[in-house]
Each structure stands twice: as structure tokens, then as C-alpha cells.
Write a protein that holds these residues in place. Structure first.
Motif, PDB file in Angstrom:
ATOM      1  N   TRP A  35       0.861  -1.184   0.000  1.00 24.55           N
ATOM      2  CA  TRP A  35       0.000   0.000   0.000  1.00 24.55           C
ATOM      3  C   TRP A  35       0.897   1.234   0.000  1.00 24.55           C
ATOM      4  O   TRP A  35       1.772   1.381   0.863  1.00 24.55           O
ATOM      5  N   TYR A  36       0.642   2.120  -0.979  1.00 31.32           N
ATOM      6  CA  TYR A  36       1.335   3.397  -1.066  1.00 31.32           C
ATOM      7  C   TYR A  36       0.311   4.519  -0.976  1.00 31.32           C
ATOM      8  O   TYR A  36      -0.874   4.338  -1.297  1.00 31.32           O
ATOM      9  N   ARG A  37       0.768   5.692  -0.572  1.00 32.87           N
ATOM     10  CA  ARG A  37      -0.072   6.874  -0.572  1.00 32.87           C
ATOM     11  C   ARG A  37       0.671   8.029  -1.250  1.00 32.87           C
ATOM     12  O   ARG A  37       1.858   8.228  -1.005  1.00 32.87           O
ATOM     13  N   GLN A  38      -0.064   8.724  -2.072  1.00 33.47           N
ATOM     14  CA  GLN A  38       0.454   9.957  -2.659  1.00 33.47           C
ATOM     15  C   GLN A  38      -0.366  11.104  -2.089  1.00 33.47           C
ATOM     16  O   GLN A  38      -1.543  11.248  -2.400  1.00 33.47           O
ATOM     17  N   ALA A  39       0.243  11.882  -1.223  1.00 30.52           N
ATOM     18  CA  ALA A  39      -0.431  13.061  -0.675  1.00 30.52           C
ATOM     19  C   ALA A  39      -0.202  14.237  -1.618  1.00 30.52           C
ATOM     20  O   ALA A  39       0.707  14.208  -2.459  1.00 30.52           O
ATOM     21  N   ALA A  40      -1.026  15.247  -1.474  1.00 26.89           N
ATOM     22  CA  ALA A  40      -0.968  16.409  -2.377  1.00 26.89           C
ATOM     23  C   ALA A  40       0.437  16.989  -2.404  1.00 26.89           C
ATOM     24  O   ALA A  40       1.008  17.324  -1.367  1.00 26.89           O
ATOM     25  N   GLY A  41       1.007  17.097  -3.630  1.00 24.28           N
ATOM     26  CA  GLY A  41       2.322  17.700  -3.787  1.00 24.28           C
ATOM     27  C   GLY A  41       3.473  16.865  -3.286  1.00 24.28           C
ATOM     28  O   GLY A  41       4.592  17.350  -3.177  1.00 24.28           O
ATOM     29  N   SER A  86      -6.174  12.206   3.974  1.00 26.48           N
ATOM     30  CA  SER A  86      -6.558  12.456   2.579  1.00 26.48           C
ATOM     31  C   SER A  86      -5.377  12.183   1.655  1.00 26.48           C
ATOM     32  O   SER A  86      -4.235  12.501   1.977  1.00 26.48           O
ATOM     33  N   GLY A  87      -5.686  11.619   0.493  1.00 25.88           N
ATOM     34  CA  GLY A  87      -4.622  11.328  -0.467  1.00 25.88           C
ATOM     35  C   GLY A  87      -5.081  10.320  -1.497  1.00 25.88           C
ATOM     36  O   GLY A  87      -6.248   9.917  -1.526  1.00 25.88           O
ATOM     37  N   PHE A 103       0.792  -1.519 -10.451  1.00 29.82           N
ATOM     38  CA  PHE A 103      -0.082  -0.755  -9.563  1.00 29.82           C
ATOM     39  C   PHE A 103      -1.548  -0.937  -9.945  1.00 29.82           C
ATOM     40  O   PHE A 103      -1.890  -1.157 -11.112  1.00 29.82           O
ATOM     41  N   GLY A 104      -2.407  -0.798  -8.945  1.00 30.24           N
ATOM     42  CA  GLY A 104      -3.829  -0.677  -9.199  1.00 30.24           C
ATOM     43  C   GLY A 104      -4.151   0.737  -9.670  1.00 30.24           C
ATOM     44  O   GLY A 104      -3.268   1.588  -9.782  1.00 30.24           O
ATOM     45  N   SER A 105      -5.431   0.975  -9.918  1.00 23.72           N
ATOM     46  CA  SER A 105      -5.856   2.262 -10.464  1.00 23.72           C
ATOM     47  C   SER A 105      -5.995   3.337  -9.386  1.00 23.72           C
ATOM     48  O   SER A 105      -6.158   4.506  -9.695  1.00 23.72           O
ATOM     49  N   GLY A 106      -5.935   2.943  -8.120  1.00 27.62           N
ATOM     50  CA  GLY A 106      -5.916   3.917  -7.039  1.00 27.62           C
ATOM     51  C   GLY A 106      -7.283   4.301  -6.509  1.00 27.62           C
ATOM     52  O   GLY A 106      -8.310   4.153  -7.184  1.00 27.62           O
ATOM     53  N   THR A 107      -7.286   4.813  -5.274  1.00 26.08           N
ATOM     54  CA  THR A 107      -8.479   5.359  -4.627  1.00 26.08           C
ATOM     55  C   THR A 107      -8.164   6.767  -4.152  1.00 26.08           C
ATOM     56  O   THR A 107      -7.211   6.975  -3.398  1.00 26.08           O
ATOM     57  N   ARG A 108      -8.972   7.715  -4.615  1.00 28.54           N
ATOM     58  CA  ARG A 108      -8.832   9.093  -4.145  1.00 28.54           C
ATOM     59  C   ARG A 108      -9.690   9.261  -2.900  1.00 28.54           C
ATOM     60  O   ARG A 108     -10.892   9.198  -2.968  1.00 28.54           O
ATOM     61  N   LEU A 109      -9.029   9.422  -1.748  1.00 26.09           N
ATOM     62  CA  LEU A 109      -9.741   9.604  -0.480  1.00 26.09           C
ATOM     63  C   LEU A 109      -9.664  11.065  -0.074  1.00 26.09           C
ATOM     64  O   LEU A 109      -8.577  11.642   0.021  1.00 26.09           O
ATOM     65  N   THR A 110     -10.826  11.637   0.189  1.00 30.06           N
ATOM     66  CA  THR A 110     -10.896  12.999   0.719  1.00 30.06           C
ATOM     67  C   THR A 110     -11.601  12.938   2.063  1.00 30.06           C
ATOM     68  O   THR A 110     -12.749  12.474   2.150  1.00 30.06           O
ATOM     69  N   VAL A 111     -10.909  13.393   3.092  1.00 27.57           N
ATOM     70  CA  VAL A 111     -11.496  13.423   4.430  1.00 27.57           C
ATOM     71  C   VAL A 111     -11.950  14.857   4.693  1.00 27.57           C
ATOM     72  O   VAL A 111     -11.160  15.800   4.578  1.00 27.57           O
TER      73      VAL A 111
ATOM     74  N   GLY B 107       8.715  13.038  -7.769  1.00 29.44           N
ATOM     75  CA  GLY B 107       8.120  13.194  -9.086  1.00 29.44           C
ATOM     76  C   GLY B 107       8.522  14.479  -9.794  1.00 29.44           C
ATOM     77  O   GLY B 107       8.832  15.484  -9.154  1.00 29.44           O
ATOM     78  N   THR B 108       8.527  14.404 -11.114  1.00 30.82           N
ATOM     79  CA  THR B 108       8.735  15.577 -11.970  1.00 30.82           C
ATOM     80  C   THR B 108       7.592  15.634 -12.967  1.00 30.82           C
ATOM     81  O   THR B 108       7.337  14.655 -13.674  1.00 30.82           O
ATOM     82  N   ARG B 109       6.932  16.776 -12.996  1.00 29.72           N
ATOM     83  CA  ARG B 109       5.825  16.951 -13.945  1.00 29.72           C
ATOM     84  C   ARG B 109       6.383  17.435 -15.261  1.00 29.72           C
ATOM     85  O   ARG B 109       6.936  18.538 -15.353  1.00 29.72           O
ATOM     86  N   LEU B 110       6.257  16.597 -16.296  1.00 24.52           N
ATOM     87  CA  LEU B 110       6.735  16.945 -17.633  1.00 24.52           C
ATOM     88  C   LEU B 110       5.574  17.465 -18.472  1.00 24.52           C
ATOM     89  O   LEU B 110       4.514  16.838 -18.544  1.00 24.52           O
ATOM     90  N   LYS B 111       5.814  18.589 -19.102  1.00 24.80           N
ATOM     91  CA  LYS B 111       4.832  19.144 -20.032  1.00 24.80           C
ATOM     92  C   LYS B 111       5.503  19.289 -21.383  1.00 24.80           C
ATOM     93  O   LYS B 111       6.507  19.991 -21.508  1.00 24.80           O
ATOM     94  N   VAL B 112       4.968  18.596 -22.375  1.00 28.27           N
ATOM     95  CA  VAL B 112       5.512  18.678 -23.726  1.00 28.27           C
ATOM     96  C   VAL B 112       4.608  19.589 -24.533  1.00 28.27           C
ATOM     97  O   VAL B 112       3.416  19.310 -24.709  1.00 28.27           O
ATOM     98  N   LEU B 113       5.185  20.652 -25.015  1.00 26.27           N
ATOM     99  CA  LEU B 113       4.425  21.693 -25.709  1.00 26.27           C
ATOM    100  C   LEU B 113       4.373  21.415 -27.211  1.00 26.27           C
ATOM    101  O   LEU B 113       5.411  21.186 -27.839  1.00 26.27           O
TER     102      LEU B 113
END
Lengths: 112, 114
Positions: A35-41, A86-87, A103-111, B107-113
Motif C-alpha cells: 500500500w502506497y499513498r500519494q499526498a498532495a504535492g 486524505s490522499g 499498480f492498481g488504479s488507485g483510490t482518491r480519499l478525501t477526508v 516526481g517531476t511533472r513533464l509538459k511537452v508543448l
């Protein structure tokens, strides 16, 4: 080939409510599961991994827990959600033509 | 301690030119490296990998270079296409440990113009 199923795709839950996210794998037996989590940013943070039924390793102390009741089933749970939970949650397994993850397609969780 | 770092959060490149995404790591025990591509609201998809016994691996438009002495790897995309616009993650692991725990960069966000 392996397939990972994750559900739900999107979830909005109030603070203090419980959580259960499920992940199942097809096309392989005795997989390593993650299980992985990607938090905002932020990047992808490893939360839990399992090398077999009932075997769970926690990577980060937190408000979440994981269980593996069956060989190809991995569940992420919480008794009381926090805003910081959230993440985007991703389930993954190893195998295939490389040593990396599928990877699976993911679940977007918003608390809220 | 961030063991895998992607210091460029974003990159913009003209279509047809080369995109170079960089990744640094600190753990000399890492022996396998991956690049993943991720679109919003989807799981990451595998792009290319490299073992620590190699310094280059090529797959079509994608080439990964590994410099072990500098603990640095890079992903080259030539030529870049608008469909390559996505977030790219590098990841590293010590696969000989058997657990296949990958540490991902931010992560790096790539934008190809076009």
C-alpha cells in the motif's frame, strides 16, 4: 499476466469515520503486496507491505492499519479518519517482466 | 531522510526535442532502479528499469542512464511527444533483499508543448 483491482475509485469520508479500502490480485499466487499513498504535492510513500497471509510490515507510524486475510487480498483500514489521511492510495504487487510493481488504479480519499 | 530525490518538480519541453529527467539517491545498497509515468487519477505505469550492473538501458524513445559513482540516474525521452506529458517518478530498491520495497522520488511533472 497480473491484474490488480482496487475499489472504490473515489471516496469522501467525514473526520472520525472508519475506512476500508480493498485490493485484490489476479494472475499470480503468493504475491508481495504493498500500500502506497500519494499526498498532495508529494511523492509515493510506502505505508505497508505483506509477503504472505497475515504478515504485515508497517513502514510509517500512522492512523492506518493493513490486513491480509487471503493470499490475494490486501485491506487498508482506519478506525477514525483524520484530515491528514486524505490522499491517493495505491495498491501494488511485484512480478511481471521487471522487478518493479504493477499498480492498481488507485483510490482518491478525501477526508472532510 | 529522502533517499531518492527528484529536485526538479516540473519541466517543459518543445515537442520533438529531448526531455531529460533527473534523479539522485543516497543509499549505495540500491541495486535496481525504475521509472514510472503517472497520469492524474490513475496508477503509475512502468516505463523502464535498470540494474546496478549496467549504466544504460534503452527501450524505444526512452533511455535510462545510471552513474553509480555519482548516485545519479536520468531518463531521456527522444523525441518528446505531447502524450508524454505526465508526472514521472523514479524509484530505487535493493531487490536482493527479497522484499522489493521501492523508495520513490517526489516526481517531476513533464509538459511537452505542441
Amino acid at each position: 499476466s497480473q491484474t490488480i483491482h482496487q475499489w472504490p475509485a473515489t471516496l469522501v469520508q467525514p473526520v472520525g469515520s472508519p475506512l476500508s479500502l480493498e485490493c485484490t490480485v489476479e494472475g499470480t499466487s503468493n504475491p508481495n503486496l504493498y500500500w502506497y499513498r500519494q499526498a498532495a504535492g508529494r511523492g509515493l510513500q510506502l505505508l505497508f507491505y505483506s509477503v504472505g497471509i497475515g504478515q504485515i510490515s508497517s513502514e510509517v507510524p500512522q492512523n492506518l492499519s493493513a490486513s491480509r486475510p487471503q493470499d490475494r487480498q490486501f485491506i487498508l483500514s482506519s478506525k477514525k479518519l483524520l484530515l491528514s489521511d486524505s490522499g491517493f492510495y495505491l495498491c501494488a504487487t511485484t512480478g511481471g517482466r521487471h522487478y518493479g510493481y504493477t499498480f492498481g488504479s488507485g483510490t482518491r480519499l478525501t477526508v472532510v | 531522510d529522502q533517499q531518492v530525490k527528484q529536485n526538479s518538480p516540473s519541466l517543459s519541453v518543445q515537442e520533438g526535442r529531448i526531455s531529460i529527467l533527473n534523479c539522485d539517491y543516497t543509499n549505495s545498497m540500491f541495486d535496481y532502479f525504475l521509472w514510472y509515468k503517472k497520469y492524474p487519477a490513475e496508477g503509475p505505469t512502468f516505463l523502464i528499469s535498470i540494474s546496478s550492473i549496467k549504466d544504460k538501458n534503452e527501450d524505444g524513445r526512452f533511455t535510462v542512464f545510471l552513474n553509480k559513482s555519482a548516485k545519479h540516474l536520468s531518463l531521456h525521452i527522444v523525441p518528446s511527444q505531447p502524450g508524454d506529458s505526465a508526472v514521472y517518478f523514479c524509484a530505487a530498491s535493493r531487490v536482493t533483499s527479497g522484499t522489493y520495497k521501492y523508495i520513490f522520488g517526489t516526481g517531476t511533472r513533464l509538459k511537452v508543448l505542441a
